[in-house]
Design a protein around this motif. Sequence first.
Motif, mmCIF file in Angstrom:
data_model
loop_
_atom_site.group_PDB
_atom_site.id
_atom_site.type_symbol
_atom_site.label_atom_id
_atom_site.label_comp_id
_atom_site.label_asym_id
_atom_site.label_seq_id
_atom_site.Cartn_x
_atom_site.Cartn_y
_atom_site.Cartn_z
ATOM 1 N N VAL A 178 -19.653 52.480 74.892
ATOM 2 C CA VAL A 178 -20.412 53.130 75.957
ATOM 3 C C VAL A 178 -19.753 52.862 77.305
ATOM 4 C CG1 VAL A 178 -22.619 53.295 77.170
ATOM 5 C CG2 VAL A 178 -22.588 52.964 74.693
ATOM 6 N N VAL A 179 -19.515 53.937 78.044
ATOM 7 C CA VAL A 179 -19.026 53.855 79.416
ATOM 8 C C VAL A 179 -20.212 54.156 80.326
ATOM 9 C CG1 VAL A 179 -17.356 54.733 81.088
ATOM 10 C CG2 VAL A 179 -16.800 54.751 78.631
ATOM 11 N N THR A 180 -20.396 53.357 81.366
ATOM 12 C CA THR A 180 -21.511 53.603 82.279
ATOM 13 C C THR A 180 -21.116 53.281 83.708
ATOM 14 O OG1 THR A 180 -23.854 53.112 82.763
ATOM 15 C CG2 THR A 180 -22.483 51.284 81.980
ATOM 16 N N ASN A 181 -21.780 53.908 84.654
ATOM 17 C CA ASN A 181 -21.560 53.599 86.073
ATOM 18 C C ASN A 181 -22.763 52.876 86.655
ATOM 19 O OD1 ASN A 181 -23.217 55.918 85.984
ATOM 20 N ND2 ASN A 181 -22.545 56.569 88.017
ATOM 21 N N SER A 182 -23.508 52.171 85.792
ATOM 22 C CA SER A 182 -24.686 51.429 86.222
ATOM 23 C C SER A 182 -24.557 49.966 85.821
ATOM 24 C CB SER A 182 -25.951 52.024 85.594
ATOM 25 O OG SER A 182 -27.036 51.123 85.694
ATOM 26 N N ILE A 183 -24.644 49.072 86.801
ATOM 27 C CA ILE A 183 -24.616 47.636 86.512
ATOM 28 C C ILE A 183 -25.798 47.259 85.625
ATOM 29 C CG2 ILE A 183 -24.761 45.335 87.549
ATOM 30 C CD1 ILE A 183 -23.502 46.567 90.083
ATOM 31 N N HIS A 184 -26.947 47.819 85.927
ATOM 32 C CA HIS A 184 -28.162 47.540 85.158
ATOM 33 C C HIS A 184 -27.994 47.965 83.701
ATOM 34 C CE1 HIS A 184 -32.483 47.072 84.489
ATOM 35 N NE2 HIS A 184 -32.460 48.240 83.887
ATOM 36 N N HIS A 185 -27.478 49.165 83.491
ATOM 37 C CA HIS A 185 -27.252 49.656 82.129
ATOM 38 C C HIS A 185 -26.232 48.788 81.402
ATOM 39 C CE1 HIS A 185 -29.757 52.890 83.131
ATOM 40 N NE2 HIS A 185 -28.954 53.929 82.957
ATOM 41 N N ALA A 186 -25.153 48.419 82.105
ATOM 42 C CA ALA A 186 -24.097 47.625 81.479
ATOM 43 C C ALA A 186 -24.647 46.297 80.963
ATOM 44 C CB ALA A 186 -22.968 47.380 82.474
ATOM 45 N N ALA A 187 -25.481 45.648 81.753
ATOM 46 C CA ALA A 187 -26.059 44.368 81.342
ATOM 47 C C ALA A 187 -26.930 44.541 80.093
ATOM 48 C CB ALA A 187 -26.878 43.777 82.486
ATOM 49 N N ALA A 188 -27.714 45.616 80.055
ATOM 50 C CA ALA A 188 -28.582 45.877 78.902
ATOM 51 C C ALA A 188 -27.757 46.159 77.647
ATOM 52 C CB ALA A 188 -29.511 47.052 79.201
ATOM 53 N N LEU A 189 -26.661 46.893 77.809
ATOM 54 C CA LEU A 189 -25.792 47.213 76.675
ATOM 55 C C LEU A 189 -25.107 45.959 76.125
ATOM 56 C CD1 LEU A 189 -24.295 50.445 78.222
ATOM 57 C CD2 LEU A 189 -25.499 50.383 76.027
ATOM 58 N N VAL A 190 -24.634 45.104 77.025
ATOM 59 C CA VAL A 190 -23.986 43.862 76.596
ATOM 60 C C VAL A 190 -24.982 42.978 75.847
ATOM 61 C CG1 VAL A 190 -22.951 41.710 77.426
ATOM 62 C CG2 VAL A 190 -22.213 43.901 78.384
ATOM 63 N N ASP A 191 -26.221 42.929 76.322
ATOM 64 C CA ASP A 191 -27.265 42.151 75.643
ATOM 65 C C ASP A 191 -27.488 42.647 74.214
ATOM 66 O OD1 ASP A 191 -27.677 40.507 77.787
ATOM 67 O OD2 ASP A 191 -29.436 41.577 78.543
ATOM 68 N N LYS A 192 -27.264 43.942 73.986
ATOM 69 C CA LYS A 192 -27.423 44.517 72.655
ATOM 70 C C LYS A 192 -26.174 44.337 71.790
ATOM 71 C CE LYS A 192 -30.835 48.192 73.454
ATOM 72 N NZ LYS A 192 -31.540 48.134 72.170
ATOM 73 N N GLY A 193 -25.109 43.795 72.375
ATOM 74 C CA GLY A 193 -23.874 43.625 71.629
ATOM 75 C C GLY A 193 -23.076 44.887 71.469
ATOM 76 N N ILE A 194 -23.293 45.859 72.344
ATOM 77 C CA ILE A 194 -22.579 47.138 72.287
ATOM 78 C C ILE A 194 -21.343 47.077 73.189
ATOM 79 C CG2 ILE A 194 -22.744 49.610 72.854
ATOM 80 C CD1 ILE A 194 -25.747 49.398 72.169
ATOM 81 N N LYS A 195 -20.214 47.527 72.666
ATOM 82 C CA LYS A 195 -18.981 47.536 73.461
ATOM 83 C C LYS A 195 -19.186 48.398 74.698
ATOM 84 C CE LYS A 195 -14.018 48.477 73.268
ATOM 85 N NZ LYS A 195 -12.888 48.983 72.446
ATOM 86 N N THR A 196 -18.937 47.797 75.862
ATOM 87 C CA THR A 196 -19.299 48.439 77.124
ATOM 88 C C THR A 196 -18.134 48.446 78.099
ATOM 89 O OG1 THR A 196 -21.570 47.630 76.845
ATOM 90 C CG2 THR A 196 -20.946 48.390 79.040
ATOM 91 N N ILE A 197 -17.925 49.595 78.726
ATOM 92 C CA ILE A 197 -16.937 49.736 79.802
ATOM 93 C C ILE A 197 -17.696 50.161 81.048
ATOM 94 C CG2 ILE A 197 -14.927 51.008 80.640
ATOM 95 C CD1 ILE A 197 -14.173 51.414 77.650
ATOM 96 N N ILE A 198 -17.544 49.396 82.130
ATOM 97 C CA ILE A 198 -18.281 49.721 83.353
ATOM 98 C C ILE A 198 -17.334 50.339 84.381
ATOM 99 C CG2 ILE A 198 -18.024 47.375 84.268
ATOM 100 C CD1 ILE A 198 -20.867 47.811 85.521
ATOM 101 N N ILE A 199 -17.795 51.427 84.972
ATOM 102 C CA ILE A 199 -17.051 52.117 86.023
ATOM 103 C C ILE A 199 -17.307 51.395 87.341
ATOM 104 C CG2 ILE A 199 -16.845 54.269 87.334
ATOM 105 C CD1 ILE A 199 -15.708 54.447 84.502
ATOM 106 N N GLY A 200 -16.235 51.088 88.084
ATOM 107 C CA GLY A 200 -16.372 50.401 89.359
ATOM 108 C C GLY A 200 -16.468 51.367 90.522
ATOM 109 N N GLY A 201 -16.705 50.822 91.697
ATOM 110 C CA GLY A 201 -16.826 51.648 92.891
ATOM 111 C C GLY A 201 -17.880 51.078 93.817
ATOM 112 N N THR A 202 -18.321 51.871 94.752
ATOM 113 C CA THR A 202 -19.376 51.468 95.669
ATOM 114 C C THR A 202 -20.728 51.668 94.984
ATOM 115 O OG1 THR A 202 -18.036 52.176 97.558
ATOM 116 C CG2 THR A 202 -20.396 51.871 97.938
ATOM 117 N N VAL A 203 -21.558 50.627 94.989
ATOM 118 C CA VAL A 203 -22.855 50.724 94.317
ATOM 119 C C VAL A 203 -23.880 51.313 95.279
ATOM 120 C CG1 VAL A 203 -24.715 49.474 93.175
ATOM 121 C CG2 VAL A 203 -22.345 48.761 92.810
#
Length: 237
Positions: free
Chosen positions: A108-133
Amino acid sequence: MEILERDQTVRLETLMSLIETSESTIRRDLDELEAEGKLMRVHGGAELRQGLQDELTNQQKSVKNSHEKARIAEVACQMISKRDVVFIDAGTTTEFLIEKLHHLDVTVVTNSIHHAAALVDKGIKTIIIGGTVKLSTDASVGQMAVEQVNQLNLDKAFIGMNGIDNDFLTTPDLDEAAIKRAVIANSQQTFVLADASKLGQKAFVKVDTVDKVAIITEKCETAVLQELQKKTRVIEV
């Protein structure tokens, strides 16, 4: 109108109880207020009319139409296959989609810090898009974020949208529109997750034409939905 100013949205059942009158009377009064431009009628109630550049925060959005968003997310989850690389947009409807993901061999690729944390907690491979939040929506935006999305090939993407009219997908923010546009361009399939309150709405910035995406939304008898069905794939839940 006092309730709408405070809560942004109100349901028919709430008004019937507070005002102690019939559903038909409430509907008629809401229709009159809509004609006066004071509110917008939506499925099951009404919401405060927003300006083209107005946008609720994630906290405000999270209390709106949560049951409908959960059903939309459940159907969206069924579109994901094992080993898919998927993009999940920042937003409250897509947050429900993350809750539905269980034991899937996906990236899963996401541009949300909140989503990324939830995905990592589920053990799902996660790629986070950087930039200005962007603080109000928790979305990474800006040129850096767009460039990162443009480097990717995605099997499927799941994005939110503020407005969907007969022709265009729209959002209030230029930077978020750029991210969503890049996601659509780099994904084999893009699904817009939108409850019925988004249909017929128009925000400041055009993201793309409706024929570029599939739309997962509620079953409702509206002219906009009928028009959309002629132009693109619409999945009703």
